[in-house]
Scaffold this motif. Structure first.
Motif, PDB file in Angstrom:
ATOM      1  N   TRP A   1       4.951   7.762  10.860  1.00  0.00           N
ATOM      2  CA  TRP A   1       6.156   7.749  11.676  1.00  0.00           C
ATOM      3  C   TRP A   1       6.205   8.997  12.548  1.00  0.00           C
ATOM      4  CZ3 TRP A   1       9.343   3.496  10.998  1.00  0.00           C
ATOM      5  CH2 TRP A   1       9.109   2.733   9.836  1.00  0.00           C
ATOM      6  N   GLU A   2       6.603   8.801  13.800  1.00  0.00           N
ATOM      7  CA  GLU A   2       6.798   9.940  14.705  1.00  0.00           C
ATOM      8  C   GLU A   2       8.245  10.392  14.621  1.00  0.00           C
ATOM      9  OE1 GLU A   2       5.979  11.316  19.336  1.00  0.00           O
ATOM     10  OE2 GLU A   2       5.958   9.178  18.801  1.00  0.00           O
ATOM     11  N   LEU A   3       8.447  11.696  14.461  1.00  0.00           N
ATOM     12  CA  LEU A   3       9.781  12.276  14.335  1.00  0.00           C
ATOM     13  C   LEU A   3      10.098  13.104  15.590  1.00  0.00           C
ATOM     14  CD1 LEU A   3       9.491  13.503  10.630  1.00  0.00           C
ATOM     15  CD2 LEU A   3      10.354  11.311  11.465  1.00  0.00           C
ATOM     16  N   PRO A   4      11.388  13.239  15.941  1.00  0.00           N
ATOM     17  CA  PRO A   4      12.560  12.759  15.203  1.00  0.00           C
ATOM     18  C   PRO A   4      12.988  11.339  15.556  1.00  0.00           C
ATOM     19  CG  PRO A   4      13.259  14.090  17.041  1.00  0.00           C
ATOM     20  CD  PRO A   4      11.759  14.093  17.077  1.00  0.00           C
ATOM     21  N   ALA A   5      12.230  10.642  16.383  1.00  0.00           N
ATOM     22  CA  ALA A   5      12.636   9.314  16.845  1.00  0.00           C
ATOM     23  C   ALA A   5      12.543   8.246  15.761  1.00  0.00           C
ATOM     24  CB  ALA A   5      11.781   8.893  18.036  1.00  0.00           C
ATOM     25  N   LEU A   6      11.866   8.549  14.638  1.00  0.00           N
ATOM     26  CA  LEU A   6      11.610   7.560  13.574  1.00  0.00           C
ATOM     27  C   LEU A   6      10.882   6.354  14.144  1.00  0.00           C
ATOM     28  CD1 LEU A   6      14.793   7.538  11.316  1.00  0.00           C
ATOM     29  CD2 LEU A   6      12.737   8.928  11.160  1.00  0.00           C
ATOM     30  N   ARG A   7       9.913   6.598  15.018  1.00  0.00           N
ATOM     31  CA  ARG A   7       9.137   5.533  15.635  1.00  0.00           C
ATOM     32  C   ARG A   7       7.873   5.286  14.814  1.00  0.00           C
ATOM     33  NH1 ARG A   7       4.974   5.426  19.306  1.00  0.00           N
ATOM     34  NH2 ARG A   7       4.982   7.693  19.412  1.00  0.00           N
ATOM     35  N   LEU A   8       7.649   4.031  14.443  1.00  0.00           N
ATOM     36  CA  LEU A   8       6.451   3.683  13.693  1.00  0.00           C
ATOM     37  C   LEU A   8       5.250   3.793  14.619  1.00  0.00           C
ATOM     38  CD1 LEU A   8       5.135   2.665  11.090  1.00  0.00           C
ATOM     39  CD2 LEU A   8       5.566   0.329  11.875  1.00  0.00           C
ATOM     40  N   ALA A   9       4.392   4.764  14.370  1.00  0.00           N
ATOM     41  CA  ALA A   9       3.243   5.001  15.239  1.00  0.00           C
ATOM     42  C   ALA A   9       2.040   4.180  14.825  1.00  0.00           C
ATOM     43  CB  ALA A   9       2.882   6.492  15.236  1.00  0.00           C
ATOM     44  N   GLN A  10       1.871   4.003  13.489  1.00  0.00           N
ATOM     45  CA  GLN A  10       0.706   3.238  13.042  1.00  0.00           C
ATOM     46  C   GLN A  10       0.857   2.855  11.575  1.00  0.00           C
ATOM     47  OE1 GLN A  10      -3.014   5.015  14.075  1.00  0.00           O
ATOM     48  NE2 GLN A  10      -4.007   3.035  14.127  1.00  0.00           N
ATOM     49  N   GLU A  11       0.224   1.743  11.205  1.00  0.00           N
ATOM     50  CA  GLU A  11       0.123   1.301   9.828  1.00  0.00           C
ATOM     51  C   GLU A  11      -1.311   0.893   9.554  1.00  0.00           C
ATOM     52  OE1 GLU A  11       3.037  -1.879   9.465  1.00  0.00           O
ATOM     53  OE2 GLU A  11       4.252  -0.564   8.211  1.00  0.00           O
ATOM     54  N   TRP A  12      -1.762   1.096   8.311  1.00  0.00           N
ATOM     55  CA  TRP A  12      -3.089   0.628   7.931  1.00  0.00           C
ATOM     56  C   TRP A  12      -3.116   0.338   6.441  1.00  0.00           C
ATOM     57  CZ3 TRP A  12      -1.916   5.652   9.042  1.00  0.00           C
ATOM     58  CH2 TRP A  12      -2.217   6.612   8.084  1.00  0.00           C
ATOM     59  N   GLU A  13      -4.032  -0.500   6.040  1.00  0.00           N
ATOM     60  CA  GLU A  13      -4.164  -0.880   4.642  1.00  0.00           C
ATOM     61  C   GLU A  13      -4.911   0.207   3.872  1.00  0.00           C
ATOM     62  OE1 GLU A  13      -5.913  -4.708   4.334  1.00  0.00           O
ATOM     63  OE2 GLU A  13      -4.264  -5.733   5.354  1.00  0.00           O
ATOM     64  N   THR A  14      -4.415   0.519   2.687  1.00  0.00           N
ATOM     65  CA  THR A  14      -5.050   1.506   1.819  1.00  0.00           C
ATOM     66  C   THR A  14      -4.564   1.255   0.399  1.00  0.00           C
ATOM     67  OG1 THR A  14      -5.444   3.885   1.481  1.00  0.00           O
ATOM     68  CG2 THR A  14      -3.220   3.231   2.107  1.00  0.00           C
ATOM     69  N   PRO A  15      -5.348   1.572  -0.617  1.00  0.00           N
ATOM     70  CA  PRO A  15      -4.863   1.394  -1.989  1.00  0.00           C
ATOM     71  C   PRO A  15      -3.595   2.209  -2.230  1.00  0.00           C
ATOM     72  CG  PRO A  15      -7.231   1.769  -1.980  1.00  0.00           C
ATOM     73  CD  PRO A  15      -6.751   2.028  -0.580  1.00  0.00           C
ATOM     74  N   PRO A  16      -2.747   1.800  -3.161  1.00  0.00           N
ATOM     75  CA  PRO A  16      -1.536   2.566  -3.472  1.00  0.00           C
ATOM     76  C   PRO A  16      -1.888   4.025  -3.762  1.00  0.00           C
ATOM     77  CG  PRO A  16      -1.529   0.473  -4.633  1.00  0.00           C
ATOM     78  CD  PRO A  16      -2.886   0.606  -4.020  1.00  0.00           C
ATOM     79  N   PHE A  17      -1.101   4.957  -3.212  1.00  0.00           N
ATOM     80  CA  PHE A  17      -1.399   6.370  -3.408  1.00  0.00           C
ATOM     81  C   PHE A  17      -0.228   7.079  -4.072  1.00  0.00           C
ATOM     82  CE2 PHE A  17      -0.058   5.649   0.984  1.00  0.00           C
ATOM     83  CZ  PHE A  17       0.972   6.565   1.167  1.00  0.00           C
ATOM     84  N   GLN A  18      -0.556   8.094  -4.878  1.00  0.00           N
ATOM     85  CA  GLN A  18       0.437   8.847  -5.627  1.00  0.00           C
ATOM     86  C   GLN A  18       0.708  10.225  -5.039  1.00  0.00           C
ATOM     87  OE1 GLN A  18      -1.978   6.919  -7.287  1.00  0.00           O
ATOM     88  NE2 GLN A  18      -0.346   5.426  -7.463  1.00  0.00           N
ATOM     89  N   SER A  19      -0.197  10.732  -4.208  1.00  0.00           N
ATOM     90  CA  SER A  19      -0.018  12.034  -3.569  1.00  0.00           C
ATOM     91  C   SER A  19      -0.504  11.944  -2.133  1.00  0.00           C
ATOM     92  CB  SER A  19      -0.803  13.124  -4.312  1.00  0.00           C
ATOM     93  OG  SER A  19      -0.345  13.268  -5.639  1.00  0.00           O
ATOM     94  N   ALA A  20       0.131  12.706  -1.248  1.00  0.00           N
ATOM     95  CA  ALA A  20      -0.256  12.732   0.158  1.00  0.00           C
ATOM     96  C   ALA A  20      -0.053  14.127   0.706  1.00  0.00           C
ATOM     97  CB  ALA A  20       0.574  11.728   0.966  1.00  0.00           C
ATOM     98  N   VAL A  21      -0.964  14.561   1.575  1.00  0.00           N
ATOM     99  CA  VAL A  21      -0.817  15.877   2.208  1.00  0.00           C
ATOM    100  C   VAL A  21      -1.565  15.857   3.539  1.00  0.00           C
ATOM    101  CG1 VAL A  21      -2.861  16.871   1.077  1.00  0.00           C
ATOM    102  CG2 VAL A  21      -1.016  18.382   1.825  1.00  0.00           C
ATOM    103  N   PHE A  22      -0.956  16.489   4.554  1.00  0.00           N
ATOM    104  CA  PHE A  22      -1.620  16.697   5.829  1.00  0.00           C
ATOM    105  C   PHE A  22      -2.362  18.017   5.793  1.00  0.00           C
ATOM    106  CE2 PHE A  22       1.655  13.708   7.098  1.00  0.00           C
ATOM    107  CZ  PHE A  22       1.071  12.967   8.129  1.00  0.00           C
TER     108      PHE A  22
END
Length: 326
Positions: A241-262
């Motif tokens: 999601w792009e902020l602050p507009a809350l615009r969905l920028a992209q979606e993709w398939e991936t296994p369920p994840f428990q942690s995320a970090v940029f």
């Protein structure tokens, strides 16, 4: 050893390719995972790890041992114990340090109040009183001004840390609040609830929140605060999601994840426990092209490139940590 009995518990705040992994049960072993190398460099076996968090400088971590009723502060990379705090009659669900590393906060799943600890003095620093329901989540703002707590009563409480005073209650969730995160500029708070929504709050003014629906589990801000990664409630789709507009920028398939970090170079790490059809892994996505553009994305996998630490490599890095659990 089955790798789906381990979980990535926390990523380092200063090195996104370093993480703590914890044995799911009985939580008596931890590993320091080098994501880039795909191996665990150090294994800690000196007690349970029922809750963990890194210090802000990434040089130490706090570990709550429920059986010993203590929080232990240990050094990276070898795990030397440098301090401990008694936690009698509380069940620590989450912990967080203030940005200066001098205060550790812990939410209590049993009773509600937020416990504070003086790290240099190795003693209790009091409580934040007011929350009476089970405490599920907490977060401290990057500027150290605010502490947010969420619980079973569907309410988020915002605290002035310097004054040790509750200043606002944020209502909108229709189930327990299980995750909280501040934006890098400390002006916005994101909350995740068991009602399947993520809500955005302006902590500088009591305005109604905006919300993203049909989400589940973890989420994370990019370092510049411009992007948010979430997981669709179907638990097979990652959404950017792009902020602050809350615009969905992209979606993709991936296994369920428990942690995320940029990472600081606009990469993205998603850690998965695995399923009956997928091996546990840490996937490293290269999203720099997407993050530097203004494309409105549809569901796609063509523009992502990723590498992963698969179950075989992870198994080889975690020797002697116990037998598989039937």
């Amino acid at each position: 050893l089955q790798t789906n009995h381990f979980v990535v518990a926390a990523f380092s705040p200063t090195n996104p390719r370093l993480a703590l992994v914890v044995q799911v049960f009985p939580r008596t072993a931890m590993g320091l995972l080098d994501v880039a190398a795909g191996s665990v460099t150090t294994v800690f076996t000196n007690g349970r790890a029922d809750a963990v968090c890194f210090t802000p400088d990434g040089r130490q971590f706090a570990r709550w041992d429920g059986s010993a009723s203590r929080i232990w502060l240990q050094r990276i990379p070898f795990g030397e114990i440098v301090a401990s705090f008694a936690t009698t009659n509380i069940y620590v669900q989450q912990m967080a340090f203030t940005p200066d590393g001098r205060t550790l906060a812990a939410c209590d799943l049993q009773h509600g109040p937020i416990e504070l600890f003086d790290v240099p003095g190795q003693r209790s620093a009091g409580r934040l009183l007011g929350q009476t329901s089970r405490g599920h989540s907490l977060a401290i703002s990057p500027d150290g001004r605010w502490l947010a707590s969420g619980g079973q009563d569907q309410t988020i409480r915002l605290w002035d840390l310097a004054a040790r005073k509750e200043v606002r209650q944020l209502r909108g969730h229709r189930a327990a609040v299980f995750a909280l995160a501040f934006s890098p500029d400390s002006r916005s708070l994101v909350s995740g609830g068991y009602d399947g929504t993520i809500r955005f709050w302006d902590v500088t003014a009591p305005t109604p929140p905006t919300a993203i629906t049909n989400v589940f589990g973890t989420f994370a801000f990019s370092p510049d605060g411009r992007w948010l990664i979430t997981q669709n409630k179907r638990r097979g789709i990652a959404s950017l999601w792009e902020l602050p507009a809350l615009r969905l920028a992209q979606e993709w398939e991936t296994p369920p994840f428990q942690s995320a970090v940029f990472s600081t170079n606009a990469g993205l790490l998603l850690a998965s426990l695995g399923t009956s059809n997928e091996s546990p892994c840490v996937r490293s996505f290269s999203l720099s092209v997407n993050l530097s553009s203004s494309l409105v994305g549809t569901r796609s996998t063509a523009s992502q490139t990723f590498s992963e630490i698969d179950g075989t490599r992870w198994n080889a890095s975690l020797p002697g940590l116990g037998e598989p659990i039937a």
